[in-house]
Structures are given as structure tokens and as C-alpha cells.
Design an enzyme around this catalytic site. Structure first.
Site, short mmCIF file in Angstrom:
data_model
loop_
_atom_site.label_atom_id
_atom_site.label_comp_id
_atom_site.label_asym_id
_atom_site.label_seq_id
_atom_site.Cartn_x
_atom_site.Cartn_y
_atom_site.Cartn_z
N SER A 107 3.96 -57.53 42.90
CA SER A 107 2.96 -58.53 42.76
C SER A 107 2.04 -58.70 43.91
O SER A 107 1.68 -57.61 44.58
CB SER A 107 3.68 -59.74 42.29
OG SER A 107 2.52 -60.93 41.86
N ASP A 138 1.36 -56.95 31.06
CA ASP A 138 1.56 -58.00 32.10
C ASP A 138 0.17 -58.80 31.84
O ASP A 138 -1.12 -58.34 32.09
CB ASP A 138 1.37 -57.03 33.58
CG ASP A 138 1.42 -58.25 34.63
OD1 ASP A 138 1.35 -59.36 34.44
OD2 ASP A 138 1.85 -57.71 35.61
N HIS A 186 5.13 -58.92 33.56
CA HIS A 186 5.26 -58.95 35.13
C HIS A 186 6.37 -58.84 35.61
O HIS A 186 7.30 -59.66 36.12
CB HIS A 186 4.48 -60.22 35.59
CG HIS A 186 4.05 -60.22 37.09
ND1 HIS A 186 3.07 -59.50 37.30
CD2 HIS A 186 4.49 -60.99 38.02
CE1 HIS A 186 2.87 -59.79 38.66
NE2 HIS A 186 3.74 -60.55 39.22
#
Length: 714
Positions: free
Chosen positions: A204, A311, A342
Site C-alpha cells: 500500500s 483491490d 487489498h
């Protein structure tokens, strides 16, 4: 600047003679490597082995100098880096570095278990994630960096600004002897234990920092491993001018800033709020600074990219456009694509991940020839826990197929690879709805969407890449959002990626990866993949503000009644539609789930004959049959006959007989005869038009169909 390289060769007396120099050598098949002056890396079966004590490892914090002054206090910011490295690196062992830079080290933590760094007497005693437990015993240093403005680092975060990138590259420079640092007491400290070779890992935001650092071309960064990472911050907060339901870069900066400096950094956040221009949603210099796509030509590091195909946080266009640029610039690369959301690979494919990343880092940072770069480029999860390897991604056999959208007597609308008759139009009204409302019940007629369905598929159809919508339409207002979904209609068991943690559930059971201390465990909870059976799956989504039809840099109010060409991508994917399923395309106005909607009740009228969906299909046009065939053209002939477009039954019958022969050759896949007979069909149409046995409208459309079929088989 000091730079030491580890090279593979046979451990002979010749190699031993050089062990005390700035170069040292290791052998891929050796049981143990020891010199008179100390221990080196132990390598067996092409990978490093645990040869150093984790318990006795050196743990320290250093503060790296920068030229930044992000809070404007007149003092340059220092960046905190917490380090764990083998004790032998204080003697004659030089080690490469695995770096994880993050803004989340104060409160949110890293990994599914939200691990935080812990300190005792000012020194770090616990590091997040498994990398330190596993790799320090194998002769690596692991460095956790607090991004500028966060945790122990000075200054203010700027959400993707150049300041954040420089806070990371400054630490890499220090590891290469090109920057200065000090201890908490102000004593200058050098990284004389470092080989200068750095690999960055991160999920991320952390992976985004790795992308950003690589795009600078900073010396010493040998590889990056970005997991579900951002490639352009504009595309994280916007979609072609449409705003997502997020709190904006200023809000994220306020979330991650050192909690004691929120008030101090507020002017920085206020300036960000002004510069990002939510009122228009346009791209500008603020966003251009926060895009790494134009700087890929600087990258010298290899890239091991991991992303969730479902995601909905860092959406798949981020890896799609990043990967496309990496390909253009011939960057060494590997990719994993998972059906989860994610998530990170340590949780959805743990055994394979640890093995693969171990060999990858050994190859990239220690130059061990273990064959990792000779393996397939792509690992793709095609169904829950079912993985395939491919030599290339996107699939080398994928090519763009124009799927048309048209009217149909039996379906709300048809998705076809055949030309659509000129003049066909359908309209819908902008009425903000949820994705479930807009995508469900495909056979239900609604005035707030258009629904186009393929026939039930006879063979599987796989697409690999980034679809695009090209829609010619008029709007009876000055503004609207536009939404497109590509949907798989057919019951199946799929990863439930919107439940749990991106489609995963944490279990009570744990396993251990590396060595532990009383303060830092190497054991982590396992996960299971969540699945559910459902009637359809939204595969790919895409949005735009229609005012950005010319450029994302500038929005232009629409002129009611004027025809516009609206083009926008939907999200990158790799997906297989199974036999018996239908491919669906949904076109609508504002999506209330993901975007800030335009509320105005406007009508959008679509010219179907001038609109299409570009889908990158593996096998190209011959791999999909959704209307463009001799049998499909026969249905068109039958419809024109019902509408009185032929002068006689004989004219209809002669076309039908000709097409029956073509169908026979299609079944036999006799390409030469298909093309030959379709060219004869075109000549027959010409004769019928000359003899006034067919209308010009029917002639034009059937000729378009015939030419398209010839092109498909050529």
C-alpha cells in the site's frame, strides 16, 4: 563511496586470498563459508541459510540528514531509521539491506496483525513483519524507515509529494555513504556495514514509497517489491475527473502525521487542500508531482509487483499503467496477481511467497545465480487458491477486440462482435445508484442504465489487460458522471473479496518464519480464503466526469444536444468467463458507491453504432463468438426479411443458402474457404443492390457484417 559486491564463484584458494579485500565471494553449493577473519554468507541450494544469531543482532536507531524543511521551522528534517543487522556486521561482514519505509509506524502498524515497532531504553526491540526474523539470520540488515512527518521523523507529510520521496532516498544515500546521519545523542554514524545494495518491500503506502524511490533512479536501490501500491496519487483519489469518496490527500496526511505535530503541520495540510482542487476534479501540477509514471525511464531497480485483482482500495489501474511503463522501458520484472483485494502475499500464499521472495532477494542483492529470473514472469490466481504461471503478462496472445453494443428483441441490449446497424440509439437517465442496484437483475428494464449481454458463451473467454469504453452520446445537461461495468453473469463460486480482509479470514492457528526473541516473535496467524456463490461478478469498473471528455487537465461544461466521444478505461484485470456465462456491459450515470455523484437529472442518449468496448482477449477475435458468424448474419437476413427489406423470397433464400455453406466451413475451421465464400457473399449483395432486390439500408449493414467476418478470419 564504499561499494562492495557479493559474487558467486567456486571457493578456491584464489577466492580465499581475496576474502580480506573489499570484494568477497560465495559459492551457491557450499555448506559453509568461513574465512580466517570471520563468517560470511552461508549458501546452499542457491539460497542463503540462517548462519547468524537473531538474538545477538545489533538493533539501533539513526537519524539521517536531509535538505528538507517541511514544517518551515528553519531546521532541516531528520529521518528516523530503525535497523537490525547481524552482530558480525560490526566486524568484517558487509550485508545488503531490506528496507521498509512507512508512514504507519506510530499507531496503525504493519501487516494483518497491525504490528508496531517497540523500544526499550531508546533502542528498538521489536520490528514489524517477518522480514527481520527470517532474513537477519541469513545475513541481511532490515531497516524500517519512518516517512517524513511521521513517528520519530521530523517535519510534515505531504501525501505523495517530493518531500516524502526524498525522505526515503536520503536513507538509501546514507547506506551508500552519500548522506550523513547521527545517533539520538547527535554522534555521527556511518553505514560502514552496508554493501550499499538495497531492496525495498512495502504494501500500500509503503509500496508506493518504493515506486517513488525507484522512479528517482537513486543509486543503490537494486530491487523494489511494491504490493498493492499506488503509481499515481491522482488515480487514487480521482477517476478521469470524477472524485472518489475519500478524505483527500490532506486528510490522509493529517491521519499519519506525528500526533504531537498535527497543529504545527496544519498550514501544510491547508495548502494541500487548496492545491488539489476538488472543485473541478482536474489533473494539475499538484497531481503531476505525485505521479511516478513519467519517471519510469529513471528506474534501474528490478520490480517484483504484487496486486489484488479485486483491490477496491488501490484499484488495479495503478498496477496496470505502472506495468505498461515498466514494459516500455524493459525493466526486469515479475508479477503476482491474486483474486483477493487489498492484501499481501504473506497472508494469501505464505509458503510460496517466502520461498520466492527469498530467492528473489538473494538473486538481486547477493547476485546468487539461483534461476529465479529464468522462471515464468507471471503467477495468476484464476479461481480461489488456483494459480497458473505465464511466461508474459499481459498474455502475449491477447489482442484488442471491439465488442459492439446494440438493440435486441430478446435481451435488454446485445453485446456482440458484429457491426451494429447505423441509427440505433438507446438512452438512460443519470440517477445515482449503488453498484448492486445497477449491475443486478440483468434482464430487468431500467431507465437509469443500459444493459448489454452477450449470448451464453460456448467456450471460455479470457481477457488480459485494460478494457476501454468508447461511447458516442449526447447529454441534455452541462455535466454528468459516467460509469461502466464489465460483468460476468453466471453462477459460480468466487473469492468473497469484499468480506473479511480483502477476501481473507485470520485463523487462530499460527506458523513461524525465522527466529524469535522474547520481544519479537516470528510466528503469525494463518489465513483462509473466503468464498461465496453468487449469480454475477463485477469484473472491471470505470468512471469519468463527462466534462473531462477532452483532457483530464481541464473540464469543459457540455453543450446540451451536442454529440461527444466519451472514452475511458475500466480497471485492469485478468479474467476468465466460463462456458454458459454471459459477458455483460453496464453503462450508467453516477455510481453512488465509489464516486461523489452528480445529482442532476440529465438524459444521456447513446449512438450504439458508433460505440464499442475494447476488450483485450486472449486469442483475439477468433477466441470469441458473440454474434459475428455466418449463423449470426443469417439472423440479420431473417430480421431484414421480416421488415420487408428484400424484393423477393428468392433474394433472401440465395443469401441464406450461401451463409449456410460458410457456417459449414466455419465449423471445420477452413479459413481459406470461409474467406472465399464470404467474398462471394459480398458479390451477391452487390448484384442484389444493382437489381434493386435489397434495400440500401439492408445492403450497407450486411456488407459491414460480411467485411467484419472476413477480417475476423484473416
Amino acid at each position: 563511496m564504499k561499494k562492495r559486491w557479493v559474487r558467486k564463484c567456486t571457493m578456491t584458494a584464489f577466492a580465499l586470498a581475496f576474502a580480506s579485500s573489499s570484494f568477497f565471494f560465495v559459492e551457491a553449493s557450499a555448506e559453509q563459508e568461513t574465512t580466517d577473519e570471520g563468517m560470511t554468507h552461508l549458501i546452499e541450494d542457491g539460497v542463503t541459510q540462517p548462519n547468524f544469531s537473531y538474538e545477538d543482532a545489533i538493533r539501533e536507531t539513526v537519524y539521517v540528514d536531509t535538505d528538507l524543511d517541511t514544517n518551515g521551522d528553519g531546521t532541516n528534517d531528520q529521518i528516523a531509521a530503525d535497523i537490525i543487522r547481524p552482530a558480525e556486521s560490526d566486524e568484517d561482514l558487509d550485508v545488503p539491506v531490506i528496507m521498509i519505509a512507512s508512514p504507519y509506524n506510530e499507531s496503525m502498524g504493519r501487516g494483518e496483525e497491525s504490528e508496531l515497532k517497540e523500544y526499550e531504553d531508546g533502542e528498538p526491540v521489536k520490528f514489524p513483519l517477518f522480514y527481520d526474523n527470517y532474513f537477519v539470520p541469513r545475513g541481511y540488515a532490515v531497516v524500517h524507515v519512518d516517512m517524513v512527518g511521521t513517528s520519530l521523523s521530523d517535519g510534515c507529510p505531504t501525501t505523495g509529494g517530493f518531500e516524502e520521496t526524498e525522505s526515503v532516498t536520503a536513507v538509501i544515500d546514507w547506506l551508500n555513504g552519500n548522506e550523513e546521519a547521527s545517533t539520538g545523542d547527535g554522534e555521527k554514524v556511518d553505514a560502514d556495514w552496508s554493501t550499499g545494495d538495497v531492496g525495498m518491500y512495502g504494501k500500500s503506502y509503503d509500496g508506493t514509497l518504493a515506486n517513488a524511490a525507484a522512479a528517482t533512479g537513486v543509486e543503490g536501490l537494486e530491487t523494489i517489491i511494491p504490493v498493492t501500491a499506488i503509481s499515481s496519487w491522482y488515480d487514487y483519489y480521482r477517476a478521469n475527473g470524477a472524485l472518489y469518496h475519500y478524505n483527500g490527500p490532506n486528510g490522509l496526511a493529517n491521519t499519519v502525521v506525528n500526533s504531537e505535530r498535527e497543529e504545527e503541520c496544519q498550514p501544510v495540510f491547508d495548502q494541500m487542500a487548496a492545491d488539489m482542487d476538488d472543485d473541478s476534479g482536474d489533473f494539475n501540477d499538484f497531481w503531476d508531482e505525485r505521479s511516478y509514471l513519467d519517471d519510469v525511464d529513471n528506474i534501474s531497480a528490478s520490480v517484483f509487483l504484487v496486486h489484488g485483482l479485486n483491490d477496491l482500495n488501490v484499484k488495479t489501474n495503478h498496477f496496470g499503467q505502472w506495468w505498461e511503463e515498466l514494459e516500455k522501458h524493459d525493466v526486469d520484472r515479475k508479477i503476482w496477481l491474486t483474486q483477493t483485494g487489498h492484501t499481501e502475499p504473506f497472508d494469501f500464499r505464505r509458503d510460496e511467497w517466502v520461498d520466492t521472495i527469498h530467492r528473489w532477494l538473494d538473486h538481486e542483492l547477493l547476485n546468487i545465480d539461483n534461476g529465479i529470473m529464468d522462471e515464468p514472469m507471471a503467477d495468476i490466481e484464476t479461481a480461489p487458491t488456483e494459480w497458473e504461471t505465464h511466461d508474459y503478462w499481459p498474455d502475449e496472445e491477447a489482442s484488442t477486440v471491439d465488442l459492439r453494443i446494440g438493440s435486441d428483441d430478446e435481451l435488454p441490449g446485445m453485446l456482440t462482435d458484429a457491426p451494429v446497424q447505423e441509427g440505433e440509439r438507446q438512452s438512460f437517465t443519470n440517477n445515482p445508484q449503488s453498484e448492486d442496484e445497477l449491475a443486478a437483475e440483468p434482464f430487468e428494464e431500467r431507465d437509469d442504465r443500459l444493459m448489454f449481454l452477450s449470448p451464453e458463451l460456448e467456450e471460455e473467454v479470457r481477457f488480459s489487460g485494460t478494457p476501454e469504453v468508447d461511447m458516442q452520446a449526447t447529454v441534455d445537461g452541462k455535466a454528468t458522471n459516467l460509469t461502466a461495468y464489465i460483468v460476468d453473469y453466471g453462477k459460480d463460486e468466487r473469492v468473497d473479496h469484499q468480506s473479511g480482509s480483502g477476501g481473507m479470514n485470520m485463523l487462530e492457528e499460527t506458523d513461524c518464519w525465522g527466529e524469535s526473541t522474547d520481544r519479537d516473535s516470528a510466528c503469525y496467524h494463518k489465513h483462509e480464503i473466503l468464498t461465496h456463490e453468487q449469480d454475477y461478478e463485477v469484473v472491471s469498473r470505470g468512471w469519468m466526469d463527462a466534462q473531462n471528455h477532452e483532457t483530464v487537465w481541464e473540464s469543459s461544461p457540455l453543450t446540451p444536444g451536442e454529440s461527444y466521444d466519451f472514452r475511458w478505461d475500466t480497471m485492469t484485470h485478468d479474467y476468465v468467463f466460463k462456458p454458459g456465462h454471459r459477458i455483460g456491459v453496464v453503462i450508467a450515470g453516477s455510481d453512488a458507491n465509489y464516486t461523489v455523484p452528480h445529482e442532476e437529472d440529465v438524459n444521456i442518449d447513446v449512438d450504439l453504432a458508433e460505440s464499442h468496448i475494447e476488450l483485450p482477449i486472449v486469442g483475439g477475435e477468433q477466441a470469441i463468438n458473440v454474434g459475428l458468424s455466418a449463423a449470426g448474419i443469417q439472423e440479420v437476413v431473417e430480421q431484414f426479411d421480416k421488415e420487408g427489406e428484400f424484393a423477393s423470397e428468392e433474394a433472401t433464400r440465395s443469401l441464406d443458402v450461401h451463409l449456410t455453406s460458410v457456417s459449414h466451413y466455419e465449423e471445420q475451421e477452413d479459413i481459406e474457404k470461409v474467406i472465399d465464400h464470404m467474398e462471394g457473399f459480398q458479390h451477391l449483395l452487390d448484384h442484389q443492390l444493382d437489381d434493386e432486390r435489397i434495400s440500401e439500408e439492408a445492403y450497407d449493414h450486411l456488407l459491414d457484417q460480411a467485411e467484419a467476418l472476413v477480417e475476423k478470419w484473416q
